[in-house]
Design a protein around this motif. Structure first.
Motif, short mmCIF file in Angstrom:
data_model
loop_
_atom_site.label_atom_id
_atom_site.label_comp_id
_atom_site.label_asym_id
_atom_site.label_seq_id
_atom_site.Cartn_x
_atom_site.Cartn_y
_atom_site.Cartn_z
N ARG A 17 14.67 -6.77 -5.91
CA ARG A 17 15.35 -5.49 -6.03
C ARG A 17 15.44 -4.82 -4.65
O ARG A 17 14.43 -4.63 -3.97
CB ARG A 17 14.57 -4.59 -6.99
N THR A 19 15.53 -1.90 -2.00
CA THR A 19 15.05 -0.53 -1.97
C THR A 19 15.17 0.03 -0.55
O THR A 19 15.36 -0.70 0.41
CB THR A 19 13.57 -0.43 -2.38
N ARG A 20 15.03 1.33 -0.47
CA ARG A 20 14.88 1.96 0.85
C ARG A 20 13.48 1.64 1.36
O ARG A 20 12.60 1.23 0.61
CB ARG A 20 15.08 3.47 0.74
N GLY A 30 8.81 -1.72 0.96
CA GLY A 30 10.19 -1.84 0.50
C GLY A 30 11.10 -2.27 1.63
O GLY A 30 10.66 -2.72 2.69
N ASN A 238 16.77 4.50 -4.97
CA ASN A 238 16.28 3.14 -4.73
C ASN A 238 14.90 3.17 -4.08
O ASN A 238 14.68 2.59 -3.00
CB ASN A 238 17.27 2.36 -3.86
N TYR A 239 13.95 3.82 -4.73
CA TYR A 239 12.61 3.96 -4.16
C TYR A 239 11.78 2.71 -4.43
O TYR A 239 11.93 2.06 -5.46
CB TYR A 239 11.93 5.20 -4.75
N PRO A 240 10.88 2.39 -3.50
CA PRO A 240 10.01 1.22 -3.72
C PRO A 240 9.07 1.42 -4.90
O PRO A 240 8.82 2.55 -5.36
CB PRO A 240 9.23 1.11 -2.40
N ASP A 272 7.08 -3.81 -4.57
CA ASP A 272 7.09 -3.83 -3.12
C ASP A 272 5.69 -3.71 -2.53
O ASP A 272 5.49 -3.99 -1.34
CB ASP A 272 7.97 -2.68 -2.60
#
Length: 595
Positions: A17, A19-20, A30, A238-240, A272
């Motif tokens: 996935r 992520t930022r 991430g 898009n957070y870890p 992450d």
């Protein structure tokens, strides 16, 4: 609640996935960073030398982020001294403050550490277990109260460049969430999103999410639902993700339970940073976490590319066992609602034949070579069509030697064959030659078989990655137990210890195991304190919980029933409580199990 049917791009191939990046000091989580491994020290936060030593020991073991509890402002203030001494020793590992209940402790801790973990269920709430209906206006009033408590921490973290983890625990949801959403994965997700929205209102984005639970099924469903909800919220959500099974326990059981929960999600590209929570010295968590992360950090390939995507035959956000016909194989019924059976090979059966009567609950049930199981490639349309046109149900498994990840292969098999056909799960499609390392066999087997069982797929299992006959059977049964699929022994929920712990968790857990390990199907929670909430004991029959230094509280389910018992008497009082509720039996006499 509007949730899409998917939480990852494909259920039949691997992709991580996107992520930022969130920076915790110098360590990135991430983005393009590897999956980070972290742990938590167990010393009293006021004891600077002990804390420093444990941090340095974890760093030397390969831990990339270290967490320390800060239960009050006084404890949090000593983080200044701990961090100073750790840095003076040349160690740059980021330090995280673990906060429950005390916003003033969080504000103090943020001055000294690189990251603050907050629990939305208790950061601004003291649990009263009130049952009430909240009107929309009353609910908004509650959110405004949380804003007043939480936003000062958000602003301070933003100003100082600190990271944050918004970490929900299944056991400690607020009364507000419990009354509106229940003790559910939906409630866990909504609890975290409330805090995340407040952070975003302040244009603060340096945070990660977690959805921890002691039950792997609940944990997996909560993380899947979280990721699906984040996708619905928008591309910039898009957070870890931080992964962990809380109160996993010790020994094989703790490793297996962690591998099921963490490994299942990693296999779907979610996660992450990870923490394996074992009731052991924290340094022993690190090699387990590293082994779980390693295949994904090494760039696990998308093997056996699948060109056709299939609609899942199950709801990935709630558990339901796949409905099949019942078959009788070698005198054992399997499929439908029958017990999930344990297979072995003819070679292993022969090796154990002389002592099968001594194997206790770890007996092999069916020999795979005599079972008549049909092996097919789930991508072979002709073979699938022939099976589905068969007038009778057939036990089916994936053919050996295919260039497919086992989780993806068995999912595809479940998608394409008629539901009436039971499935035999295997931990590997390429059985090893020669002896194997037990940890290297245990973690993949638990990840593969446990993940599929938590999806409701599988009516029998065969472990071959571990080549020792007795150990492979024990591993198979322990995977079934950890997945909640087949309970054949006492089950324990045991927290990993930290600076809040009010007794020696490791020795106490072993003492309780020695006294109660023969109670089949009884679930006992052993918890150093109640900070994560009695909900972590939701599935437990009885709880042994630190109430004060040297004092124990005993629970039945979520309800405390005996208070302030001297620690020296507490195990005997626990046995009395089990007897009072009709769940005690005397330990059977007989030969020891030779597995």
């Amino acid at each position: 609640m509007n949730v899409p049917s998917r939480y990852c791009p494909s259920l039949l191939s691997y992709s991580r996935r996107p992520t930022r990046e969130v920076l915790v000091g110098r360590v990135g989580i991430g983005g393009t960073n590897p999956i980070r491994v972290q742990s938590m020290i167990t010393s009293d936060t006021r004891d600077t030398p002990a804390c420093v030593k444990q941090v340095l020991d974890l760093d030397a073991a390969g831990c990339e982020i270290v967490r320390i509890t800060a239960q009050t402002k006084v404890y949090a203030a000593n983080l200044e001294n701990i961090v100073r001494e750790v840095r003076a020793a040349g160690c740059q590992v980021p330090i995280v403050a673990d906060i429950h209940f005390k916003p003033d402790a969080a504000l103090e801790a943020a001055k000294w550490v690189e990251k603050v973990r907050v629990n939305p269920g208790n950061y601004a709430d003291k649990k009263k277990f009130e049952v009430r209906e909240y009107t929309d206006a009353e609910y908004e009033e509650e959110l405004e109260r949380i804003r007043e408590e939480f936003v000062p921490l958000v602003k301070l973290c933003k100003d100082l460049g600190r990271a944050m983890r918004i970490g929900t625990n299944h056991g400690s949801l607020s009364d507000r969430i419990m009354n509106r959403f229940g003790d559910t994965p939906h409630g866990m997700v909504e609890s975290a999103l409330e805090f995340a929205r407040l952070a975003r209102e302040e244009n603060y984005h340096n945070f990660v999410f977690s959805m921890k639970a002691s039950n792997p099924k609940v944990m997996i469903e909560a993380y899947r639902l979280l990721v699906a909800r984040l996708d619905l919220e928008g591309a910039d959500w898009n957070y870890p993700i931080h992964l962990g099974v809380t109160e996993a326990g010790d020994g094989e059981d703790g490793r297996i339970k962690s591998a099921i929960g963490i490994g299942s999600l990693l296999s779907d590209g979610i996660g992450d940073t990870i923490r394996v929570s074992l009731t052991e010295d924290a340094v022993y968590e690190i090699p387990v976490a590293q082994a779980l992360a390693e295949p994904f950090n090494a760039g696990i390939p998308t093997r056996g590319d699948v060109t056709t995507e299939y609609v899942p035959s199950y709801d990935p956000f709630s558990y339901e066992r796949r409905k099949t016909d019942v078959l009788t194989v070698e005198g054992h019924e399997l499929g439908g609602d029958r017990t999930v059976r344990v297979f072995t090979t003819q070679e292993n059966w022969n090796a154990l034949a002389h002592k099968i009567h001594k194997l206790g609950d770890f007996k092999p049930e069916i020999v795979v070579e005599k079972s008549g199981v049909l092996e097919i490639d789930p991508r072979d349309e002709a073979a699938v069509a022939a099976l589905n046109h068969s007038p009778v149900a057939q036990l089916v498994t994936v053919k050996d030697g295919l260039d497919l990840e086992p989780i993806h292969a068995f999912r595809q098999l479940a998608f394409v064959i008629d539901a009436r056909h039971p499935i035999l799960l295997k931990d590997t499609l390429t059985p090893p030659q020669g002896d194997t390392d037990f940890l290297q066999a245990l973690l993949p087997a638990a990840r593969v078989i446990g993940s599929l069982l938590c999806d409701g797929i599988g009516d029998a299992i065969l472990v071959r990655g571990e080549t020792a006959p007795g150990q492979s059977l024990r591993l198979a049964y322990n995977i079934l137990q950890a997945a909640g699929t087949r309970i054949f022994k006492t089950d324990y929920v045991a927290c990993p210890s930290c600076g809040r712990t009010l007794f020696n968790l490791q020795s106490t857990t072993q003492k309780i195991r020695a006294a109660t390990g023969h109670l089949k199907g009884v679930r006992i929670a052993v918890m150093g304190c109640i900070v994560n909430g009695p909900g972590e004991m939701a599935d437990a029959d009885f709880g042994y919980v630190g109430g004060a230094p040297g004092k124990i509280n005993l629970y039945v389910g979520k309800t405390p029933v005996k208070f302030n018992i001297p620690e020296a008497e507490a195990v005997e009082r626990l046995i009395d409580l089990i007897q009072e509720h009709g769940k005690w039996i005397d330990a059977p006499a007989g030969e020891p199990v030779e597995v």
